[in-house]
Design a protein around this motif. Structure first.
Motif, PDB file in Angstrom:
ATOM      1  N   GLU A 104       3.707   6.703 -19.257  1.00  0.00           N
ATOM      2  CA  GLU A 104       2.334   6.943 -18.830  1.00  0.00           C
ATOM      3  C   GLU A 104       1.548   5.638 -18.679  1.00  0.00           C
ATOM      4  O   GLU A 104       0.616   5.546 -17.870  1.00  0.00           O
ATOM      5  N   VAL A 105       1.932   4.616 -19.462  1.00  0.00           N
ATOM      6  CA  VAL A 105       1.278   3.300 -19.340  1.00  0.00           C
ATOM      7  C   VAL A 105       1.659   2.655 -18.013  1.00  0.00           C
ATOM      8  O   VAL A 105       0.806   2.105 -17.299  1.00  0.00           O
ATOM      9  N   LEU A 106       2.942   2.701 -17.664  1.00  0.00           N
ATOM     10  CA  LEU A 106       3.392   2.147 -16.387  1.00  0.00           C
ATOM     11  C   LEU A 106       2.753   2.890 -15.217  1.00  0.00           C
ATOM     12  O   LEU A 106       2.317   2.272 -14.234  1.00  0.00           O
ATOM     13  N   ALA A 107       2.682   4.211 -15.309  1.00  0.00           N
ATOM     14  CA  ALA A 107       2.081   4.996 -14.228  1.00  0.00           C
ATOM     15  C   ALA A 107       0.601   4.652 -14.067  1.00  0.00           C
ATOM     16  O   ALA A 107       0.083   4.545 -12.936  1.00  0.00           O
ATOM     17  N   ALA A 108      -0.096   4.481 -15.196  1.00  0.00           N
ATOM     18  CA  ALA A 108      -1.518   4.115 -15.125  1.00  0.00           C
ATOM     19  C   ALA A 108      -1.697   2.726 -14.520  1.00  0.00           C
ATOM     20  O   ALA A 108      -2.678   2.479 -13.802  1.00  0.00           O
ATOM     21  N   GLU A 109      -0.748   1.823 -14.782  1.00  0.00           N
ATOM     22  CA  GLU A 109      -0.830   0.472 -14.214  1.00  0.00           C
ATOM     23  C   GLU A 109      -0.633   0.519 -12.705  1.00  0.00           C
ATOM     24  O   GLU A 109      -1.284  -0.225 -11.950  1.00  0.00           O
ATOM     25  N   VAL A 110       0.259   1.399 -12.229  1.00  0.00           N
ATOM     26  CA  VAL A 110       0.421   1.589 -10.789  1.00  0.00           C
ATOM     27  C   VAL A 110      -0.885   2.079 -10.162  1.00  0.00           C
ATOM     28  O   VAL A 110      -1.325   1.569  -9.127  1.00  0.00           O
ATOM     29  N   ALA A 111      -1.522   3.047 -10.806  1.00  0.00           N
ATOM     30  CA  ALA A 111      -2.794   3.574 -10.303  1.00  0.00           C
ATOM     31  C   ALA A 111      -3.860   2.476 -10.272  1.00  0.00           C
ATOM     32  O   ALA A 111      -4.667   2.395  -9.332  1.00  0.00           O
ATOM     33  N   ARG A 112      -3.871   1.640 -11.302  1.00  0.00           N
ATOM     34  CA  ARG A 112      -4.856   0.546 -11.354  1.00  0.00           C
ATOM     35  C   ARG A 112      -4.645  -0.432 -10.197  1.00  0.00           C
ATOM     36  O   ARG A 112      -5.597  -0.880  -9.557  1.00  0.00           O
ATOM     37  N   CYS A 113      -3.386  -0.776  -9.928  1.00  0.00           N
ATOM     38  CA  CYS A 113      -3.087  -1.696  -8.829  1.00  0.00           C
ATOM     39  C   CYS A 113      -3.449  -1.082  -7.477  1.00  0.00           C
ATOM     40  O   CYS A 113      -3.927  -1.780  -6.579  1.00  0.00           O
ATOM     41  N   LEU A 114      -3.202   0.233  -7.338  1.00  0.00           N
ATOM     42  CA  LEU A 114      -3.553   0.909  -6.087  1.00  0.00           C
ATOM     43  C   LEU A 114      -5.041   0.812  -5.784  1.00  0.00           C
ATOM     44  O   LEU A 114      -5.444   0.689  -4.624  1.00  0.00           O
ATOM     45  N   ALA A 115      -5.852   0.866  -6.838  1.00  0.00           N
ATOM     46  CA  ALA A 115      -7.310   0.850  -6.661  1.00  0.00           C
ATOM     47  C   ALA A 115      -7.880  -0.558  -6.568  1.00  0.00           C
ATOM     48  O   ALA A 115      -9.080  -0.729  -6.326  1.00  0.00           O
ATOM     49  N   CYS A 579       4.751   4.590  -2.106  1.00  0.00           N
ATOM     50  CA  CYS A 579       4.899   4.084  -0.732  1.00  0.00           C
ATOM     51  C   CYS A 579       3.704   3.218  -0.361  1.00  0.00           C
ATOM     52  O   CYS A 579       3.860   2.126   0.209  1.00  0.00           O
ATOM     53  N   ARG A 580       2.503   3.709  -0.681  1.00  0.00           N
ATOM     54  CA  ARG A 580       1.292   2.951  -0.344  1.00  0.00           C
ATOM     55  C   ARG A 580       1.276   1.606  -1.053  1.00  0.00           C
ATOM     56  O   ARG A 580       1.012   0.562  -0.440  1.00  0.00           O
ATOM     57  N   LEU A 581       1.573   1.586  -2.350  1.00  0.00           N
ATOM     58  CA  LEU A 581       1.513   0.326  -3.091  1.00  0.00           C
ATOM     59  C   LEU A 581       2.599  -0.633  -2.605  1.00  0.00           C
ATOM     60  O   LEU A 581       2.378  -1.850  -2.553  1.00  0.00           O
ATOM     61  N   THR A 582       3.754  -0.109  -2.226  1.00  0.00           N
ATOM     62  CA  THR A 582       4.806  -0.967  -1.685  1.00  0.00           C
ATOM     63  C   THR A 582       4.342  -1.620  -0.392  1.00  0.00           C
ATOM     64  O   THR A 582       4.513  -2.842  -0.193  1.00  0.00           O
ATOM     65  N   ALA A 583       3.754  -0.819   0.510  1.00  0.00           N
ATOM     66  CA  ALA A 583       3.268  -1.371   1.777  1.00  0.00           C
ATOM     67  C   ALA A 583       2.183  -2.402   1.537  1.00  0.00           C
ATOM     68  O   ALA A 583       2.179  -3.485   2.151  1.00  0.00           O
ATOM     69  N   ASP A 584       1.245  -2.099   0.638  1.00  0.00           N
ATOM     70  CA  ASP A 584       0.162  -3.044   0.350  1.00  0.00           C
ATOM     71  C   ASP A 584       0.707  -4.351  -0.219  1.00  0.00           C
ATOM     72  O   ASP A 584       0.226  -5.444   0.103  1.00  0.00           O
ATOM     73  N   THR A 585       1.714  -4.247  -1.088  1.00  0.00           N
ATOM     74  CA  THR A 585       2.295  -5.441  -1.699  1.00  0.00           C
ATOM     75  C   THR A 585       3.030  -6.285  -0.668  1.00  0.00           C
ATOM     76  O   THR A 585       2.902  -7.524  -0.648  1.00  0.00           O
ATOM     77  N   LEU A 586       3.792  -5.625   0.207  1.00  0.00           N
ATOM     78  CA  LEU A 586       4.497  -6.364   1.258  1.00  0.00           C
ATOM     79  C   LEU A 586       3.504  -7.046   2.202  1.00  0.00           C
ATOM     80  O   LEU A 586       3.691  -8.207   2.586  1.00  0.00           O
ATOM     81  N   LYS A 587       2.448  -6.342   2.574  1.00  0.00           N
ATOM     82  CA  LYS A 587       1.452  -6.925   3.487  1.00  0.00           C
ATOM     83  C   LYS A 587       0.754  -8.121   2.847  1.00  0.00           C
ATOM     84  O   LYS A 587       0.580  -9.167   3.483  1.00  0.00           O
ATOM     85  N   LEU A 588       0.346  -7.959   1.589  1.00  0.00           N
ATOM     86  CA  LEU A 588      -0.339  -9.062   0.906  1.00  0.00           C
ATOM     87  C   LEU A 588       0.617 -10.232   0.714  1.00  0.00           C
ATOM     88  O   LEU A 588       0.262 -11.390   0.971  1.00  0.00           O
ATOM     89  N   GLY A 589       1.839  -9.949   0.267  1.00  0.00           N
ATOM     90  CA  GLY A 589       2.803 -11.019   0.035  1.00  0.00           C
ATOM     91  C   GLY A 589       3.144 -11.771   1.307  1.00  0.00           C
ATOM     92  O   GLY A 589       3.172 -13.007   1.324  1.00  0.00           O
ATOM     93  N   LEU A 590       3.387 -11.040   2.393  1.00  0.00           N
ATOM     94  CA  LEU A 590       3.678 -11.697   3.671  1.00  0.00           C
ATOM     95  C   LEU A 590       2.459 -12.466   4.165  1.00  0.00           C
ATOM     96  O   LEU A 590       2.591 -13.561   4.729  1.00  0.00           O
ATOM     97  N   GLY A 591       1.272 -11.910   3.946  1.00  0.00           N
ATOM     98  CA  GLY A 591       0.052 -12.615   4.342  1.00  0.00           C
ATOM     99  C   GLY A 591      -0.089 -13.945   3.628  1.00  0.00           C
ATOM    100  O   GLY A 591      -0.554 -14.936   4.214  1.00  0.00           O
ATOM    101  N   LEU A 592       0.314 -14.001   2.355  1.00  0.00           N
ATOM    102  CA  LEU A 592       0.259 -15.259   1.608  1.00  0.00           C
ATOM    103  C   LEU A 592       1.281 -16.266   2.114  1.00  0.00           C
ATOM    104  O   LEU A 592       1.157 -17.462   1.857  1.00  0.00           O
ATOM    105  N   LEU A 593       2.283 -15.788   2.849  1.00  0.00           N
ATOM    106  CA  LEU A 593       3.245 -16.683   3.497  1.00  0.00           C
ATOM    107  C   LEU A 593       2.802 -17.037   4.917  1.00  0.00           C
ATOM    108  O   LEU A 593       3.510 -17.765   5.621  1.00  0.00           O
ATOM    109  N   GLY A 594       1.647 -16.526   5.333  1.00  0.00           N
ATOM    110  CA  GLY A 594       1.159 -16.804   6.686  1.00  0.00           C
ATOM    111  C   GLY A 594       1.787 -15.922   7.734  1.00  0.00           C
ATOM    112  O   GLY A 594       1.817 -16.286   8.912  1.00  0.00           O
ATOM    113  N   ILE A 595       2.271 -14.728   7.333  1.00  0.00           N
ATOM    114  CA  ILE A 595       2.977 -13.836   8.251  1.00  0.00           C
ATOM    115  C   ILE A 595       2.208 -12.520   8.381  1.00  0.00           C
ATOM    116  O   ILE A 595       2.088 -11.768   7.402  1.00  0.00           O
TER     117      ILE A 595
END
Length: 601
Positions: A104-115, A579-595
């Motif tokens: 439940e702690v890990l799940a709450a951390e996912v929710a926190r990152c999503l927001a 799925c949403r958090l994965t997409a957001d993470t990939l977009k942010l990470g690639l953006g930090l690489l200038g992509i």
């Protein structure tokens, strides 16, 4: 995950102090608090974290490590805050403590990152002092070539990560707009194309490059030309109006060509060329003389280097002023360091200065950095770092060149990447019998082609040479930009079908996960903040690339093995959240690489 790790570390320190109060008191008096040595678990089956402090405490406490670990665990189990965070701890081997976060702690951390628009990555407190990133640095009157690619792309990625963390970053382009090459070029142009010294764009940059090569050949073979060129440098440095006007015209012409490439690659830079530091060169010499570091050698003023033990080092000295009275690159670099660390308004007030140049300049910077330290220009809390990188090689393992043996022009390399990507896209569209308009084809080909070039460079450990291969970097499989971009596109399609593509979509509260593939993805996603901090400290963009590639692989396994879009499944909403958090993470990470990313490919 770093936030949870910090909380867990605090709880462990408290447990240590309660279990061994006398040792804790002695440690406080010595100014060295007890360290639980918390780190990530060495294997997934051991949980999320592992505390190894019992091993280090065995000797001072004169107890067996497992006995110490048992005492620590007893204190942890009696702590309600720990019980709310972790499952019961396990002692392994001679005294390792394995710790697993509650689901439940890990799940709450996912929710926190999503927001959180920052996806859980905290910004540095208070912003901090400016960080200078010195990168790209082409030379005036030369075209940018493949050799400039690594400095430009690596420097931009590091600047983006540092900016994202909240550091004020000065992105400085230390353009080679000063020195001997201008004496050579101006002397040669006076003879073969004097109009280039008085009229803007009288010759194009390609011709200017050819003239530079001719000037260099004459300089190397003609002593009279060499002497005249050096006299021209001194005139330029002393402010001769005719020389200065010719120099300004050459700089402006080159600068416009550079900017076209920077715009294409989405690179932001503030130009501060070698000429900027010309007014500060005399002060550099004066400071070094006052510090007792200058030595006259053959008419030149030098600083002899020291070894790590303070004794004289068998290495060429750093020449600060040449025998003809002129200055050189080392003098300019010293002036730059002095200015960048100096407090405003006399300087930038930086506390971290990063130079992104090829590994061949390592000895030059080692010498310059040593002189700057001995001169007292670097504050006690200042960091002066050289970020070296290897060569771009052809697939034969040799330095990348054209068939004629010339260095590959950067513009032509980027053009070819986009053209190859467009041809591959048109072929796939034809095979799939898909109809797309030309604007879509152009956008995808440009985005993927340039991303492939950037990512192929950044995904390689910068310290090593890397082999440039269009076929490999444009592949849709493996650790490539197309593979990662396709993962983003795939998730966008899942979100559209699942109704979770809107930014404000509500996900279940609380999120609930049960499958091993879900937990593997959760744990991978929550490592993002630690990876960003690692890149910030180690200045290795390939660590972020490796993380994003692994994240894409973990997501694909999750999606292939777990039903995400099954309408009647109560886990559907939680899985769409992943799925949403994965997409957001990939977009942010690639953006930090200038992509940048795409919604369709």
């Amino acid at each position: 995950m770093l936030r949870l790790a910090q909380t867990l570390n605090t709880l462990l320190v408290g447990a240590l102090e309660r279990a061994f109060p006398e040792a804790a008191s002695a440690a406080r008096q010595a100014g060295v608090p007890l360290d639980p040595q918390l780190g990530p678990a060495s294997k997934p089956e051991f949980g999320d974290f592992q505390a190894n402090g019992a091993m280090a405490l065995a000797r001072p406490l004169r107890q067996a490590p497992r006995q110490i670990a048992t005492a620590i665990v007893a204190q942890l189990e009696a702590d309600p805050a720990f019980a709310a965070l972790c499952l019961p701890p396990e002692i392994a081997g001679p005294g390792f403590i394995n710790l697993t976060l509650r689901p439940e702690v890990l799940a709450a951390e996912v929710a926190r990152c999503l927001a959180d628009p920052r996806l859980g990555v905290e910004a540095v407190a208070g912003g901090g002092a400016p960080v200078v990133v010195d990168f790209s640095s082409p030379n005036i009157a030369k075209e940018m070539h493949v050799g400039h690619l690594r400095s430009t792309i690596i420097g931009d990625a590091l600047a983006r990560v540092l900016e994202f963390r909240g550091h004020p970053v000065l992105r400085l382009n230390h353009v080679g707009d000063w020195g001997t090459q201008f004496g050579m070029l101006i002397t040669h142009l006076k003879l073969v194309a004097p109009e280039a010294l008085t009229t803007a764009d009288a010759v194009d940059l390609g011709d200017l490059v050819a003239f530079y090569r001719q000037a260099k050949a004459r300089f190397d073979s003609d002593e009279t030309f060499q002497t005249t060129s050096r006299e021209e440098v001194v005139k330029l440095q002393s402010g001769d109006p005719t020389s200065r006007r010719a120099w300004q015209l050459l700089c402006d012409q080159s600068r416009r060509e550079f900017q076209r490439l920077y715009d294409r690659l989405d690179i932001r830079l503030d130009e501060r060329g070698e000429s900027f530091y010309n007014p500060y060169l005399e002060a550099v010499v004066a400071d070094l003389a006052a510090a007792g570091l200058l030595v006259s050698d053959g008419g030149a003023q030098c600083v002899f280097l020291e070894g790590e033990d303070g004794t004289a080092r068998q290495a060429p000295p750093v020449i600060v002023r040449k025998s003809d009275g002129g200055f050189n690159y080392a003098t300019t670099d010293l002036a730059a360091i002095r200015y960048r660390f100096a407090a405003p308004p006399e300087g930038d007030g930086a506390r971290r200065v990063i130079y992104v140049t090829d590994a061949g300049q390592a000895s030059h910077f080692a010498g310059v950095f040593q002189v700057a330290r001995r001169a007292g220009w670097i504050p006690d809390d200042g960091r002066l770092e050289h970020v070296p990188f290897g060569l771009v090689q052809g697939e034969d393992g040799k330095k990348l060149k054209t068939r004629s043996g010339d260095t590959v022009r950067l513009k032509e390399l980027l053009d070819e990447a986009v053209e190859r990507c467009e041809a591959d896209l048109r072929r796939r569209l034809a095979e799939e019998e898909r109809q797309e308009d030309e604007s879509f084809i152009e956008e995808v080909a440009t985005t993927v082609g340039l991303a492939a070039v950037k990512y192929a460079d950044l995904s390689t450990n910068r310290i090593t040479n890397y082999q440039f291969s269009f076929d490999r970097m444009l592949a849709l499989s493996g650790n490539t930009a197309p593979y990662l971009l396709y993962a983003v596109v795939r998730i966008a399609g899942i979100a559209r079908r699942g109704g979770a593509n809107a930014a404000g979509v509500a996900f279940p509260e609380p999120l609930v996960f049960g499958e091993p593939q879900e937990w593997a993805l959760v744990r991978q996603l929550l490592q993002f903040d630690a990876v960003i901090l690692e890149v910030e400290q180690e200045l290795l963009p390939n660590r972020l690339c490796s993380y994003l590639f692994e994240l894409s692989q973990v997501f694909n396994r999750f999606y292939d093995q777990v039903p995400v879009l099954k309408a009647e499944d109560p886990a559907r909403g939680s899985r769409l959240a992943l799925c949403r958090l994965t997409a957001d993470t990939l977009k942010l990470g690639l953006g930090l690489l200038g992509i940048p990313t795409l919604e369709r490919m």
